[in-house]
Scaffold this active site. Structure first.
Site, PDB file in Angstrom:
ATOM      1  CB  SER A   9      22.152  66.277  30.747  1.00  0.00           C
ATOM      2  OG  SER A   9      21.378  67.975  30.434  1.00  0.00           O
ATOM      3  CB  CYS A  10      17.241  64.066  29.980  1.00  0.00           C
ATOM      4  SG  CYS A  10      15.383  64.734  29.766  1.00  0.00           S
ATOM      5  CG  ASP A  11      18.635  66.280  35.678  1.00  0.00           C
ATOM      6  OD1 ASP A  11      20.055  65.514  35.927  1.00  0.00           O
ATOM      7  OD2 ASP A  11      20.095  67.468  34.301  1.00  0.00           O
ATOM      8  CG  ASN A 191      19.548  61.200  30.729  1.00  0.00           C
ATOM      9  OD1 ASN A 191      20.389  62.389  30.911  1.00  0.00           O
ATOM     10  ND2 ASN A 191      19.320  61.296  30.276  1.00  0.00           N
TER      11      ASN A 191
END
Length: 428
Positions: A9-11, A191
């Protein structure tokens, strides 16, 4: 062969009025990276550069501009660019990994993280920063390994950019891109491609390239995210869709009431996976920024500098004429002996932990397995953070008449206070 395994993840999040409770624009990002990777907080003052000079980014050189803006960066300590950061003009940028139908290439070019820093140094507004990235993308391309391992790990990038008045989503697939402008409400990235129809701006060959590749028939509506997204998504990319929806819902729940604290609570949300720790990846650093509408009021950027925001403290940073680098969040350097500078790259590992990272790690280890000790440490962290946020609130309430040098030492003071807490905990 490059790895096709994406991180979990990356948000990124942005909230503009009327979604924000006040008139401020709020930016937030969790940087989710290999779990042992260290992120440092680096400050670079504004600078002038000789005509015709070049700047060495992570892997390649690019033409330097005559003037660069002051920036604060949260970055993996081995590279030149940044996962997220801000400049003295109130521009904030975060990037995320994305995989599309456009294949990644093995050659070294600009990392998405290099583009973040270059855009912050050269972009006095979010719109100008979008232009900086798209021009550099066209001239130099994007590529190169994005982690410290011998096997290349390559991806393309999406970006969330904002300033005091508006925000932009910029999504790329190789050299091709589309951009969306946001002037009110809230938006998030997770993503995946998310721009659909009628982009605010796009690469001049975006549609013709899709037509040539057989991804679009040229007859129906052109939907960028549908046309360029992979038809068969990896399992973890499917998880990104769930996180994206969860992020949307968390923003919806705070609509009209978004504050610094509520942005922090979103970034600390474990259930959604936004604050993550799985599969060799975790949230290695986190950032929240407060951008007042008036150019006469200073922006404030809160940075964790340590992994897992649910077990870290956000510390305020403010640009001012007297601000300097805080050494305790700066990683050691290794010069030409650094594995990133050796060919072939990343054949060895070095210890990049800065002092705050070490003491944070030591304090958590000292409490591990003892629920009472863990809770005591967390409550002390929250108390320190509450004091930090009280300073932010007080400063924002009085900043119209305040001298901006008043905040030049606040980041240093907050880091020192946090260090003292961890040293006390680790010694027990």
């Amino acid at each position: 062969m490059s790895s096709s395994l994406p991180p979990s993840s990356c948000d990124c999040f942005v909230s503009l009025p009327p979604a924000s409770l006040s008139s401020f624009v709020l930016f937030g990002k969790n940087s989710d990276r290999p779990r042992d990777e260290v992120q440092e907080i680096v400050y670079y003052p504004a600078a002038s550069h000789p005509l015709g000079s070049k700047v060495k980014c992570t892997f390649i050189e690019v033409e330097q501009v005559r003037e660069t803006l002051a920036v604060v960066l949260s970055r993996p300590a081995w590279l030149w660019g940044a996962e997220m950061g801000a400049n003295e003009m109130g521009v904030c940028i975060g990037n995320e990994a994305v995989w599309t139908k456009e294949p990644v290439t093995e050659g070294e070019a600009l990392l998405g993280m290099d583009l973040v820093r270059l855009a912050l140094e050269r972009g006095p507004s979010a719109q100008k920063a979008v232009q900086v990235i798209t021009e550099l993308l066209g001239e130099y391309g994007q590529g190169g390994s994005c982690r410290e391992e011998p096997e290349p790990f390559i991806y393309h990038n999406t970006f969330l950019l904002c300033d005091r008045s508006e925000a932009y989503v910029l999504e790329t697939a190789g050299p091709y891109w589309a951009a969306e402008r946001i002037v009110e409400g809230a938006r998030n990235l997770s993503n995946q491609l998310s721009i659909s129809v009628c982009p605010w701006s796009e690469h001049p060959q975006l549609r013709s390239h899709a037509l040539q590749q057989g991804w679009w028939d040229g007859q129906g509506e052109f939907n960028f995210s549908v046309v360029y997204s992979l038809e068969k998504q990896p399992e973890r990319m499917a998880a990104a869709k769930l996180r994206y929806r969860a992020g949307q819902e968390l923003l919806r729940m705070q609509e009209g009431h978004m504050t610094v604290k509520s942005m922090q609570s979103i970034l600390r949300d474990k259930e959604s996976g936004i604050c993550m720790d799985s599969g060799g990846f975790r949230t290695t650093s986190s950032m929240v920024s407060v951008l007042p509408r008036s150019p006469h009021e200073p922006c404030i950027h809160l940075l964790s500098a340590t992994p897992d925001p649910s077990r870290s403290v956000y510390k305020p940073f403010m640009f001012s004429p007297r601000v300097t680098q805080v050494p305790w969040v700066l990683s050691p350097t290794f010069g030409e002996q650094d594995p990133v500078n050796q060919i072939p790259r990343f054949q060895t590992q070095v210890d990049r932990r800065h002092e705050l990272y070490r003491q944070h790690q030591r304090a958590l280890e000292a409490c591990k397995g003892n629920k009472e000790a863990e809770e005591t440490l967390r409550q002390k962290q929250l108390k320190v953070e509450e004091e930090n946020l009280h300073w932010v609130d007080t400063f924002l309430d009085t900043s119209k008449s305040a001298d901006p040098v008043g905040g030049s030492d606040i980041f240093r003071i907050c880091v020192e206070k946090e260090l003292a807490l961890y040293k006390e905990t680790g010694e027990k």
